[in-house]
Design an enzyme around this catalytic site. Sequence first.
Site, PDB file in Angstrom:
ATOM      1  N   ASP A 132      47.634  40.780  59.931  1.00  0.00           N
ATOM      2  CA  ASP A 132      47.145  39.798  60.895  1.00  0.00           C
ATOM      3  C   ASP A 132      46.393  38.711  60.122  1.00  0.00           C
ATOM      4  OD1 ASP A 132      44.631  40.816  60.349  1.00  0.00           O
ATOM      5  OD2 ASP A 132      44.212  41.515  62.386  1.00  0.00           O
ATOM      6  N   HIS A 133      45.643  37.900  60.854  1.00  0.00           N
ATOM      7  CA  HIS A 133      44.955  36.749  60.247  1.00  0.00           C
ATOM      8  C   HIS A 133      43.865  37.155  59.266  1.00  0.00           C
ATOM      9  CE1 HIS A 133      43.019  38.089  63.946  1.00  0.00           C
ATOM     10  NE2 HIS A 133      41.875  37.803  63.332  1.00  0.00           N
ATOM     11  N   CYS A 148      45.215  44.649  58.035  1.00  0.00           N
ATOM     12  CA  CYS A 148      44.408  43.902  59.003  1.00  0.00           C
ATOM     13  C   CYS A 148      42.976  43.998  58.499  1.00  0.00           C
ATOM     14  CB  CYS A 148      44.621  44.418  60.430  1.00  0.00           C
ATOM     15  SG  CYS A 148      44.083  46.107  60.742  1.00  0.00           S
ATOM     16  N   THR A 192      40.468  46.133  59.116  1.00  0.00           N
ATOM     17  CA  THR A 192      40.151  47.500  58.695  1.00  0.00           C
ATOM     18  C   THR A 192      41.362  48.278  58.204  1.00  0.00           C
ATOM     19  OG1 THR A 192      40.566  48.287  60.925  1.00  0.00           O
ATOM     20  CG2 THR A 192      38.274  47.677  60.389  1.00  0.00           C
ATOM     21  N   GLY A 193      42.545  47.801  58.511  1.00  0.00           N
ATOM     22  CA  GLY A 193      43.775  48.557  58.255  1.00  0.00           C
ATOM     23  C   GLY A 193      44.089  49.546  59.356  1.00  0.00           C
ATOM     24  N   GLY A 212      43.954  49.270  63.006  1.00  0.00           N
ATOM     25  CA  GLY A 212      44.728  48.888  64.188  1.00  0.00           C
ATOM     26  C   GLY A 212      46.204  48.705  63.879  1.00  0.00           C
ATOM     27  N   HIS A 269      52.516  64.294  49.561  1.00  0.00           N
ATOM     28  CA  HIS A 269      52.471  65.372  50.557  1.00  0.00           C
ATOM     29  C   HIS A 269      52.979  64.963  51.929  1.00  0.00           C
ATOM     30  CE1 HIS A 269      49.349  68.169  48.389  1.00  0.00           C
ATOM     31  NE2 HIS A 269      50.357  67.809  47.608  1.00  0.00           N
ATOM     32  N   ASN A 270      52.827  63.711  52.295  1.00  0.00           N
ATOM     33  CA  ASN A 270      53.171  63.298  53.666  1.00  0.00           C
ATOM     34  C   ASN A 270      54.422  62.432  53.723  1.00  0.00           C
ATOM     35  OD1 ASN A 270      49.752  62.735  53.513  1.00  0.00           O
ATOM     36  ND2 ASN A 270      50.558  64.471  54.642  1.00  0.00           N
ATOM     37  N   ARG A 317      39.041  43.777  54.935  1.00  0.00           N
ATOM     38  CA  ARG A 317      37.588  43.614  55.025  1.00  0.00           C
ATOM     39  C   ARG A 317      36.862  44.853  54.503  1.00  0.00           C
ATOM     40  NH1 ARG A 317      37.944  41.112  61.159  1.00  0.00           N
ATOM     41  NH2 ARG A 317      38.582  39.007  60.544  1.00  0.00           N
ATOM     42  N   HIS A 324      55.904  70.799  51.889  1.00  0.00           N
ATOM     43  CA  HIS A 324      55.496  69.534  52.504  1.00  0.00           C
ATOM     44  C   HIS A 324      56.609  68.979  53.397  1.00  0.00           C
ATOM     45  CE1 HIS A 324      51.965  69.782  50.081  1.00  0.00           C
ATOM     46  NE2 HIS A 324      52.685  69.814  48.968  1.00  0.00           N
TER      47      HIS A 324
END
Length: 144
Positions: free
Chosen positions: A11-12, A68, A70-71, A73, A101-102, A112, A136
């Site tokens: 995002d922005h 974004c 925080t990463g 959303g 593993h995932n 941020r 896994h």
Amino acid sequence: MPNKRIVLSSDHAALALRARIAEHVETLGWESVDIGPTTSESTHYPIHGAAAAERVASGDCRFGIILCGTGQGIMMAANKITGIRCGVCSEAFSARMIRQHNDANMLSIGARVVGEDLALDIVTAFLSAAFEGGRHQTRVGMIE
Ligand code: RB5
């Protein structure tokens, strides 16, 4: 011929870091597929998370890197797309482990939250690690 394409979106809140990551993945031998947005006008992260995730889910791109503020959303939006396994990482250890593993196929970073150098380390760790399979695979199958 392995798929070496990585879709990038944000995002922005993350335009500058996304551009830096696009350069970085190219230096690591990957092709960056940057699907925007291209202006810093306020936008809605679910649109961009889903658009990037569709590129990975369809097989057009091997991995996705999304950002974004925080990463968080944009990660939530990406994980709504079937076949996507996306984690938010703020350090390299987790970025390596979500591959090993995932079998994560997308990485989310908070622009941020982490600085540029750390973000590039996180991307390198993610792209350098391989899924270990075995027990896994059983667990990833349970997610799917
Ligand atoms: C945008 O202000 C911010 O909410 C967004 O970038 C992200 O942090 C959401 O999870």
